[in-house]
Design a protein around this motif. Sequence first.
Motif, PDB file in Angstrom:
ATOM      1  N   PHE A 123       6.250  -6.860   1.021  1.00  0.00           N
ATOM      2  CA  PHE A 123       5.849  -7.494  -0.228  1.00  0.00           C
ATOM      3  C   PHE A 123       6.031  -6.511  -1.384  1.00  0.00           C
ATOM      4  N   VAL A 124       6.764  -6.906  -2.408  1.00  0.00           N
ATOM      5  CA  VAL A 124       6.933  -6.058  -3.591  1.00  0.00           C
ATOM      6  C   VAL A 124       5.864  -6.445  -4.610  1.00  0.00           C
ATOM      7  N   LEU A 125       4.857  -5.609  -4.752  1.00  0.00           N
ATOM      8  CA  LEU A 125       3.747  -5.969  -5.634  1.00  0.00           C
ATOM      9  C   LEU A 125       4.068  -5.683  -7.091  1.00  0.00           C
ATOM     10  N   ARG A 126       3.593  -6.584  -7.936  1.00  0.00           N
ATOM     11  CA  ARG A 126       3.588  -6.324  -9.374  1.00  0.00           C
ATOM     12  C   ARG A 126       2.179  -6.624  -9.837  1.00  0.00           C
ATOM     13  N   PHE A 130      -2.839 -10.128 -12.852  1.00  0.00           N
ATOM     14  CA  PHE A 130      -4.273 -10.392 -12.835  1.00  0.00           C
ATOM     15  C   PHE A 130      -5.010  -9.073 -12.778  1.00  0.00           C
ATOM     16  N   ALA A 131      -6.126  -9.014 -13.476  1.00  0.00           N
ATOM     17  CA  ALA A 131      -6.984  -7.845 -13.374  1.00  0.00           C
ATOM     18  C   ALA A 131      -7.642  -7.810 -11.999  1.00  0.00           C
TER      19      ALA A 131
ATOM     20  N   LEU B  77      -5.297 -17.923  -7.394  1.00  0.00           N
ATOM     21  CA  LEU B  77      -4.083 -17.465  -6.715  1.00  0.00           C
ATOM     22  C   LEU B  77      -2.891 -17.453  -7.658  1.00  0.00           C
ATOM     23  N   LEU B  94      -2.384 -11.731  -1.520  1.00  0.00           N
ATOM     24  CA  LEU B  94      -1.102 -11.378  -2.125  1.00  0.00           C
ATOM     25  C   LEU B  94      -0.321 -12.679  -2.270  1.00  0.00           C
ATOM     26  N   VAL B  95       0.162 -12.931  -3.456  1.00  0.00           N
ATOM     27  CA  VAL B  95       0.830 -14.207  -3.717  1.00  0.00           C
ATOM     28  C   VAL B  95       2.230 -13.953  -4.273  1.00  0.00           C
ATOM     29  N   PHE B 130      -9.130 -12.415  -8.178  1.00  0.00           N
ATOM     30  CA  PHE B 130      -7.759 -12.727  -8.560  1.00  0.00           C
ATOM     31  C   PHE B 130      -6.813 -12.227  -7.475  1.00  0.00           C
ATOM     32  N   ALA B 131      -5.786 -12.993  -7.224  1.00  0.00           N
ATOM     33  CA  ALA B 131      -4.752 -12.534  -6.303  1.00  0.00           C
ATOM     34  C   ALA B 131      -3.958 -11.393  -6.937  1.00  0.00           C
ATOM     35  N   VAL B 132      -3.257 -10.657  -6.114  1.00  0.00           N
ATOM     36  CA  VAL B 132      -2.288  -9.680  -6.590  1.00  0.00           C
ATOM     37  C   VAL B 132      -0.916 -10.322  -6.426  1.00  0.00           C
ATOM     38  N   LEU B 133      -0.174 -10.385  -7.518  1.00  0.00           N
ATOM     39  CA  LEU B 133       1.113 -11.072  -7.460  1.00  0.00           C
ATOM     40  C   LEU B 133       2.248 -10.113  -7.133  1.00  0.00           C
ATOM     41  N   GLY B 134       3.356 -10.688  -6.783  1.00  0.00           N
ATOM     42  CA  GLY B 134       4.529  -9.895  -6.448  1.00  0.00           C
ATOM     43  C   GLY B 134       5.594 -10.803  -5.868  1.00  0.00           C
TER      44      GLY B 134
END
Lengths: 148, 148
Positions: A123-126, A130-131, B77, B94-95, B130-134
């Motif tokens: 998974f490539v996180l960015r 979201f805080a 999410l 993780l989304v 909050f989810a962590v996006l990526g």
Amino acid sequence: MALEALDGLVLRLREDGVRITTARRLVLRAMVDGPSHPTADELLTTVRAMAPDVHASTVYRNLEELERLGVIVHTHLGHGPATYHLATEAHGHLVCERCGLAVEAPQDLVDQMADGALQRLGFVLRPYHFAVLGLCASCAQGAPQPAA
Amino acid sequence: MALEALDGLVLRLREDGVRITTARRLVLRAMVDGPSHPTADELLTTVRAMAPDVHASTVYRNLEELERLGVIVHTHLGHGPATYHLATEAHGHLVCERCGLAVEAPQDLVDQMADGALQRLGFVLRPYHFAVLGLCASCAQGAPQPAA
DNA sequence: TTAAATGCAAAGAATTTGCATAACA
DNA sequence: TGTTATGCAAATTCTTTGCATTTAA
């Protein structure tokens, strides 16, 4: 410095074929010069100080376009409206659920999590959109709660 | 098992002085038995299958109350409606921004970040809201993009 | 019997969209 | 001059609120 940054952005956008209108220039200026983490509504207020007829939908459309072009990003610090930054200033946020304090997340902590997610899940996180919520040092000690 | 969990919750809530109404019991049952990460609207649909007159505002008020009582938590999410879980199942998410895939964040990665924030900033993280996006592994490779 | 929960309608906040007009390049 | 962007109004989405009525305990 701020003005130069603005000029640079304007040039870059023009090269991308983007038209520089009064409203768009003012939105950009508010992003470059103004306080950090503005909401669309705060940007609207700032823009209207110079050009009172600019409409909220214009600000939203500009923000959408600037985000699509990679100039800005938006972040959700909590419930309520999104906040915007220049993409060059993207960073993670830690926000106190009790008092609303928002601090920049230490980059190495963010990187450490991103590295783990990449190695383990691909998974490539960015992790900027979201805080991450929690309780700040003061509030965690049961102490204050200035804002909501 | 699911039904036992429901009975246990009902008992606990009654002890807290909470009245167990038809709507409330059905919301609880949907949380315990139904698919994970339901939205308020999905819960409403599930509840209405048994009790067609239940209103959205009732579901929202129940969710608010159950969250206040620590029985459930809600999570964002992405853009769009909040999703709800039992508090006992709280976990990071993780989304994928591209395809929408949501996976549970490895707990040790979450803990590692929380430990760092505590030691460095005194911040007590609760990184579940909050989810962590990526980008998921598939999307990061430029490959698919099933959903939005 | 009485405080708590509900149904309903209406409001609210944040954002998006449709369309005729204006204005940048 | 031809798109592109704008102003305006109206719609959308998700959620909250006010109030009279019902209901669990």
